[in-house]
Design a protein around this motif. Structure first.
Motif, mmCIF file in Angstrom:
data_model
loop_
_atom_site.group_PDB
_atom_site.id
_atom_site.type_symbol
_atom_site.label_atom_id
_atom_site.label_comp_id
_atom_site.label_asym_id
_atom_site.label_seq_id
_atom_site.Cartn_x
_atom_site.Cartn_y
_atom_site.Cartn_z
ATOM 1 N N ASN A 84 13.853 1.412 1.480
ATOM 2 C CA ASN A 84 13.566 1.170 2.899
ATOM 3 C C ASN A 84 12.230 0.448 3.078
ATOM 4 N N ILE A 85 11.202 0.941 2.381
ATOM 5 C CA ILE A 85 9.880 0.335 2.505
ATOM 6 C C ILE A 85 9.934 -1.133 2.070
ATOM 7 N N LYS A 86 10.672 -1.416 1.031
ATOM 8 C CA LYS A 86 10.796 -2.794 0.550
ATOM 9 C C LYS A 86 11.533 -3.692 1.538
ATOM 10 N N ARG A 127 4.189 5.846 -5.415
ATOM 11 C CA ARG A 127 4.007 5.965 -6.868
ATOM 12 C C ARG A 127 2.968 7.027 -7.192
ATOM 13 N N MET A 128 1.915 7.091 -6.410
ATOM 14 C CA MET A 128 0.857 8.071 -6.634
ATOM 15 C C MET A 128 1.395 9.493 -6.480
ATOM 16 N N VAL A 129 2.224 9.712 -5.450
ATOM 17 C CA VAL A 129 2.824 11.031 -5.236
ATOM 18 C C VAL A 129 3.721 11.402 -6.410
ATOM 19 N N TYR A 139 14.590 13.898 2.411
ATOM 20 C CA TYR A 139 13.755 12.830 1.882
ATOM 21 C C TYR A 139 12.315 12.930 2.393
ATOM 22 N N ASP A 140 11.408 12.371 1.613
ATOM 23 C CA ASP A 140 9.975 12.528 1.859
ATOM 24 C C ASP A 140 9.499 11.778 3.092
ATOM 25 N N ILE A 141 8.405 12.264 3.658
ATOM 26 C CA ILE A 141 7.761 11.641 4.810
ATOM 27 C C ILE A 141 7.381 10.195 4.524
ATOM 28 N N LEU A 142 6.964 9.897 3.298
ATOM 29 C CA LEU A 142 6.554 8.535 2.954
ATOM 30 C C LEU A 142 7.714 7.549 3.013
ATOM 31 N N GLY A 143 8.937 8.047 2.871
ATOM 32 C CA GLY A 143 10.104 7.195 2.978
ATOM 33 C C GLY A 143 10.732 6.871 1.639
ATOM 34 N N LEU A 144 11.870 6.223 1.700
ATOM 35 C CA LEU A 144 12.583 5.787 0.501
ATOM 36 C C LEU A 144 12.077 4.406 0.089
ATOM 37 N N LYS A 145 11.928 4.201 -1.213
ATOM 38 C CA LYS A 145 11.382 2.935 -1.714
ATOM 39 C C LYS A 145 12.156 1.735 -1.196
ATOM 40 N N VAL A 185 0.836 -1.204 0.000
ATOM 41 C CA VAL A 185 0.000 0.000 0.000
ATOM 42 C C VAL A 185 0.873 1.257 0.000
ATOM 43 N N ILE A 186 1.905 1.274 0.826
ATOM 44 C CA ILE A 186 2.775 2.458 0.927
ATOM 45 C C ILE A 186 3.585 2.644 -0.354
ATOM 46 N N LEU A 187 4.036 1.563 -0.947
ATOM 47 C CA LEU A 187 4.754 1.671 -2.222
ATOM 48 C C LEU A 187 3.840 2.261 -3.297
ATOM 49 N N ASN A 188 2.572 1.884 -3.283
ATOM 50 C CA ASN A 188 1.616 2.475 -4.224
ATOM 51 C C ASN A 188 1.371 3.946 -3.911
#
Length: 407
Positions: A163-165, A129-131, A155-161, A123-126
């Motif tokens: 890291n999320i992975k 992508r939306m941003v 870096y953005d609040i949503l995080g680095l890709k 969900v966060i990775l999507n």
């Protein structure tokens, strides 16, 4: 005046009860941990936790938590900011106890189920992508990347890709248990209930939350890099032109003057940027200036979306508008001051009359360590600001910009 009382439980959890006649109650739960306290390796962990708080507890499943929030009949939301993570609730006053029951359950007893953790990763990775598919959001992200070196702001609040992975459930859960502690959190409640009734209900729900030895992470201030940065061949038809000025060290009086400047520069349909770029030249559809502030970092942004072939002309006009406010003591006249004062007064009254807005505003005042209700004094404080002071403030802070062109 704001009618409020402050309480503190034995575990260090602060409660701010604000009395406001209404049939609605509004709640802001806030933990003072946000993205500026992350490093590059864990960038995005606070936002991940925000998502996981709603995914299951010791007592309830994900679906049951969602049902409990929905059954309150109001609105609920959560967001991660630079220096905080916040859960908001607004409902009928009669739902107060139920609001606290479900809120305390997700704060104290979230378990971050492994299956939900993997789904939320996607969900966060999507979301990232939306941003990246939103030109305004992308422009902001690129601007911050150019303006700062340290990961706290870069870096953005949503995080680095990556890291999320790569986050694992244990590391994220440990970060939650370490930082989501009562002595690093507070609760703002705006209601028509008595202060004692509010305190007793909060105590019932949160008194068992255990105090933890906690040392607040440090944030080291970084000024933006001055310069012009150009990025070509972006996938959007339009381009964007953005400015960023960091203005730390500003006084309260200077901040009021700066807000007046920002409104005159790009805060409404009669602002200079709108008149010059949209109404006279037709160069842009969207253009604005705004001021963002928290305890740790204060920034001015200017944003314009435009035809990629009109970058130079647009930049020249923006620079001229900035030059006007920093050099002309007649730039803002008495009529402007009168209008801006009315706008501030309207905003103040609106903030007081809407329980949800009032709750959010007081939460921000606590985060910035301001006196509660200090915004009410702004109308009188504005009267002490003269035209020369306004231009002197503009001259002091509207310099050294990070300028970014996306083409």
């Amino acid at each position: 005046m704001i009618n409020y009382e402050k309480y503190c439980l034995d575990n260090g959890f602060n409660i701010i009860s604000v009395y406001r006649p209404s049939n609605l109650i509004s709640i802001n739960f806030c933990t003072k941990i946000g993205t500026i306290f992350e490093n590059k390796k864990n960038k995005g962990i606070c936002h991940f936790i925000e998502h996981m708080l709603f995914k299951g507890t010791k007592k309830y499943t994900n679906d049951e938590i969602n049902f409990l929030f929905e059954s309150l009949g109001g609105s609920y939301n959560a967001y991660t900011d630079l220096n905080s993570t916040v859960i908001t609730l607004t409902a009928l006053t009669e739902e107060f106890s139920n609001c606290l029951n479900v809120l305390s359950e997700v704060i104290l007893n979230s378990i971050f189920p492994s299956d939900e953790f993997e789904k939320e990763r996607m969900v966060i990775l999507n979301e990232i992508r939306m941003v990246n598919d939103d030109i305004e959001e992308l422009s902001y992200l690129k601007l911050m990347e150019k303006a700062f070196i340290k990961p706290s702001l870069k870096y953005d609040i949503l995080g680095l890709k990556e890291n999320i992975k790569n986050f694992n459930r244990e590391d994220v859960y440990d970060f939650y248990k370490k930082n989501y502690v009562p002595n690093n959190s507070h609760l703002v409640i705006v209601s028509s209930l008595s202060h004692d009734e509010v305190f007793n209900e909060v105590k019932r729900c949160f008194n068992e939350w255990k105090y933890e030895c906690y040392k607040s992470p440090k944030f080291i201030y970084e000024k933006n890099k001055e310069g012009i940065f150009i990025e070509n061949k972006i996938k959007f038809e339009q381009g964007t032109l953005c400015y960023l000025f960091s203005v730390n060290g500003i006084t309260k009086k200077e901040e009021l003057a700066l807000r007046m400047i920002i409104h005159k520069l790009g805060g409404g349909f009669t602002s200079d940027l709108v008149k010059e770029l949209r109404e006279k030249k037709g160069l842009v559809y969207d253009v604005y200036a705004e001021y963002q502030s928290n305890k740790y970092i204060k920034m001015i942004f200017i944003y314009a979306s435009l035809d990629k072939d009109k970058m130079d002309e647009t930049k020249s006009i923006i620079d001229k508008c900035i030059d006007n406010v920093t050099n002309d003591y007649m730039y803002i006249n008495e009529s402007d001051l009168h209008i801006i004062t009315k706008i501030l007064k309207t905003s103040m009254i609106s903030n007081i009359e809407d329980v949800e807005t009032l709750c959010s505003l007081i939460n921000q005042e606590i985060l910035e360590e301001c006196d509660i209700g200090s915004f009410i004094n702004e109308i009188e404080e504005v009267k002490e600001i003269d035209l020369k002071f306004i231009v002197d403030v503009a001259r002091k802070y509207l310099k050294g910009a990070t300028v970014q062109l996306l083409k």
